[in-house]
Every structure is written in structure tokens, then in C-alpha cells.
Design an enzyme around this catalytic site. Structure first.
Site, PDB file in Angstrom:
ATOM      1  N   SER A 124       0.821  -1.205   0.000  1.00 41.01           N
ATOM      2  CA  SER A 124       0.000   0.000   0.000  1.00 41.01           C
ATOM      3  C   SER A 124       0.857   1.257   0.000  1.00 41.01           C
ATOM      4  O   SER A 124       1.964   1.265   0.552  1.00 41.01           O
ATOM      5  CB  SER A 124      -0.881  -0.016   1.257  1.00 41.01           C
ATOM      6  OG  SER A 124      -1.455   1.244   1.487  1.00 41.01           O
ATOM      7  N   TYR A 149      -2.638  -0.717  10.501  1.00 40.48           N
ATOM      8  CA  TYR A 149      -2.812  -1.394   9.214  1.00 40.48           C
ATOM      9  C   TYR A 149      -1.604  -1.118   8.309  1.00 40.48           C
ATOM     10  O   TYR A 149      -0.982  -2.031   7.755  1.00 40.48           O
ATOM     11  CB  TYR A 149      -4.102  -0.919   8.527  1.00 40.48           C
ATOM     12  CG  TYR A 149      -4.079  -1.103   7.026  1.00 40.48           C
ATOM     13  CD1 TYR A 149      -4.166  -2.381   6.474  1.00 40.48           C
ATOM     14  CD2 TYR A 149      -3.928  -0.017   6.164  1.00 40.48           C
ATOM     15  CE1 TYR A 149      -4.107  -2.562   5.086  1.00 40.48           C
ATOM     16  CE2 TYR A 149      -3.873  -0.190   4.792  1.00 40.48           C
ATOM     17  CZ  TYR A 149      -3.955  -1.461   4.257  1.00 40.48           C
ATOM     18  OH  TYR A 149      -3.879  -1.639   2.903  1.00 40.48           O
ATOM     19  N   LYS A 153       1.717  -3.545   6.701  1.00 41.61           N
ATOM     20  CA  LYS A 153       2.179  -3.593   5.303  1.00 41.61           C
ATOM     21  C   LYS A 153       3.678  -3.287   5.232  1.00 41.61           C
ATOM     22  O   LYS A 153       4.440  -3.952   4.545  1.00 41.61           O
ATOM     23  CB  LYS A 153       1.404  -2.597   4.435  1.00 41.61           C
ATOM     24  CG  LYS A 153      -0.063  -2.950   4.221  1.00 41.61           C
ATOM     25  CD  LYS A 153      -0.239  -4.216   3.415  1.00 41.61           C
ATOM     26  CE  LYS A 153      -1.687  -4.484   3.055  1.00 41.61           C
ATOM     27  NZ  LYS A 153      -1.902  -5.839   2.514  1.00 41.61           N
TER      28      LYS A 153
END
Length: 338
Positions: A124, A149, A153
Site C-alpha cells: 500500500s 494497518y 504492510k
């Protein structure tokens, strides 16, 4: 190639199956359906005219995963599976770290034991944090991620880089997505969030169809042309095609590859609202709300590396994205729940 898609019943995964099939690859899907619906795979089967082998399992279930590798002789993995709501990750950091990290550890170990050393990782643009430069290139330093989150990643990228460095037989491609919106032109599959959407486009389409009273625009005092946040929105079908291009890099034994997948254009929240209204002849009522913690002002990429090395570039514009998103919503007022 025989490709395993973890989380393949989700928004991006379901669209990627279609592009992989078009390119002549075979697909197997493993998904625990926590954030997705099996109906999406039934509809994909309708689009491509064949069944998609599906195993309902959690990627953390080592035994189930091992069985898939033995049964299907997997050549490469596209790893989509993971929890992905930014806000929820701030409320449940432990759940996010446990789920996203452990699933990947189990997956990599099972892959290694089964002699499969090719992986495309669904990363991302969040890994850039508040980016040091705009437009963002792949050489832009990774920043401090503003939520758990994004942190998962970023950390998993490091894990995958270390795995490839320790054993150069691995081919690892990290795809840093910008903001996928849109839907397949058939209107059969699209973004189908559980509960209140975390992303802009489903919020717009649900407002347009009357599920929500109005769109909340978080912050209009950013240092941007109209004060609202600017993002690089990419059509989900373009994003899906990026995975097919990445597989070609793996077939060429690329070692480690890191690519931004975006259009290179920044659109503000109000740009997207206006484009949606123009493309579909609809009004979308909105109300300005306070900024959300962790949001940044501007984020869009320079996609030149993906074009030069993968031969990939986005084909669709913002109006296409808005039209296709609405086409899915109006054909599926309650998403996959019909």
C-alpha cells in the site's frame, strides 16, 4: 501458471481473477470470507465462463494451506489476504498485527516447504507515511505509518525483502497500491464493504442510491486546491492488470521488484464527487466534517517505473471509475446480499 490468490474473493482479488484468466493463467482462491462474499466468486465464474476453485480457509491454518499446495501444484502466490480498515486498526491494533503478520509467516513457510518461491504482495501507498516528496517514486523513503494497518504492510515488506535476500531463488514483487475504485464493466462485481464504508467511493455510491443520507467529507482545511484531501484513484481493473504484469516479471526471475500502482494524477475528494455527479447525472449531498486522525493532505505517485519495467500503465480515467462504480451499485443496491 497455477496461481494461488489468498483473499481472492475480495474486491481487488475478484477483479484480478478475470485479468489472470484473460492472460491464460489458472487460479485457486483461499479466503476465510471475513471481509468478502462467496457470491463474488460465483459472479466471476459467470464472467469468465468457468468455475473458480475455492477453499474456505484462514491463511493462518497451516494444514489447510499445505493441502492446497499439494493438491494444486501452485507456481506463484498473490497475497491479498489481510484486515485492511485503517480506523479499525487503530482500535484493534493487536488483532491487526496478529492476523496480518501471522498469516504471512505461515504462508511463506508453507510456500518454502512446497518449493514455491514466487510471491506478489499486496502492499500500500500507506508505507510512505506522510510522503517526503510528491509525486511519490519507489525510491521515496518509507515514512512513519500513521496506523497499525499501514504498519503491518510496511513490516511485511521488510520481511519479504529479507526472505529474498537470504535466498535469491525467491522472486518477490511488492505492489504499492494507491486508491482503487471502480468496478467491472459488467456491473456483476464491485466494491461491497461490510457495514459503513471506510473508503470514499462506496460512500458516494451508497449516498447516491439513498442508503446513506449524505457523504461525510473529512476536513476542508488541508493545503490543497480546494482544502480536501488529494489522492491517486486507480480503476480496480487497471490495478488487477498490474498483477498480471508483475507475474511476467516473476517469470523473468526478477528477484526483488517494488512498484507503485497508480495513475500519477491527484484528485481531491470534491473532484471525485464532481466527476461522479457529471458522469452519472446525479446529485450527491455532502457535509464537511472534522479531519480524521492519521489522514494526510496529498498522496499521488509517479508510476513511471511500472511502465518502464512491467510495461503497465493505467488505462481508465476518473469518469470511467465513477461510471463503473455507479453501474455496480445501481445493479446491486444491497451489494451481494440480493
Amino acid at each position: 501458471m497455477q496461481i494461488l490468490l489468498t483473499g481472492g474473493a475480495g474486491y481487488i482479488g475478484s477483479h484480478t481473477i478475470i485479468e489472470l484468466d484473460k492472460a491464460g493463467h489458472s487460479v485457486v482462491v483461499v479466503d476465510n470470507l471475513v471481509n468478502s462474499k462467496e457470491e463474488a466468486l460465483r459472479r466471476v465464474s459467470k464472467i469468465i465462463g468457468k468455475q473458480v476453485p475455492f477453499i474456505k480457509a484462514d491463511v493462518r491454518d497451516r494444514e489447510a494451506l499445505d493441502k492446497v499446495f499439494k493438491q494444486y501444484k501452485i507456481d506463484a502466490v498473490i497475497h491479498f489476504a489481510g484486515l485492511k480498515a485503517v480506523g479499525e486498526s487503530c482500535e484493534k491494533p493487536l488483532e491487526y498485527y496478529e492476523n496480518n503478520m501471522n498469516a504471512t509467516f505461515v504462508l511463506l513457510d508453507v510456500m518454502r516447504k512446497n518449493g514455491c518461491k514466487n510471491i506478489i504482495f499486496s502492499s500500500s501507498a500507506t508505507v510512505y507515511g506522510d510522503p517526503a516528496q510528491i509525486p511519490i517514486t519507489e525510491s521515496c523513503p518509507k515514512g512513519h505509518c500513521t496506523n497499525p494497518y499501514g504498519q503491518t504492510k510496511s513490516m511485511l515488506e521488510e520481511v519479504l525483502i529479507d526472505v529474498q535476500k537470504a535466498d535469491p531463488e525467491w522472486n518477490v514483487v511488492l505492489l504499492r497500491y494507491f486508491n482503487p475504485i471502480g468496478a467491472h464493466k459488467s456491473g456483476l462485481i464491485g466494491e461491497n464493504p461490510n457495514g459503513i464504508p471506510n473508503n470514499l467511493m462506496p460512500y458516494i455510491t451508497q449516498t447516491a442510491i439513498g442508503i446513506r443520507k449524505e457523504l461525510g467529507v473529512f476536513g476542508n482545511d488541508y493545503d490543497t486546491p480546494d482544502g480536501t484531501g488529494v489522492r491517486d484513484y486507480i480503476h480496480v481493473c487497471d490495478l488487477a492488470a498490474g498483477h498480471v504484469a508483475a507475474l511476467q516479471a516473476i517469470q523473468r526471475k526478477c528477484g526483488l521488484g517494488i512498484y507503485n500502482l497508480g495513475t500519477g494524477h491527484g484528485y481531491s475528494v470534491l473532484d471525485v464527487v464532481n466527476a461522479f455527479q457529471t458522469a452519472n447525472g446525479l446529485k450527491v449531498p455532502y457535509v464537511i466534517k472534522p479531519r480524521r486522525p492519521g489522514d494526510i493532505a496529498t498522496c499521488y505517485c509517479n508510476p513511471a517505473k511500472a511502465k518502464a519495467e512491467l510495461g503497465w500503465e493505467a488505462q481508465y480515467g476518473i469518469e470511467d471509475m465513477c461510471r463503473d462504480s455507479w453501474n455496480f451499485q445501481k445493479n446491486n443496491p444491497k451489494g451481494y446480499e440480493e
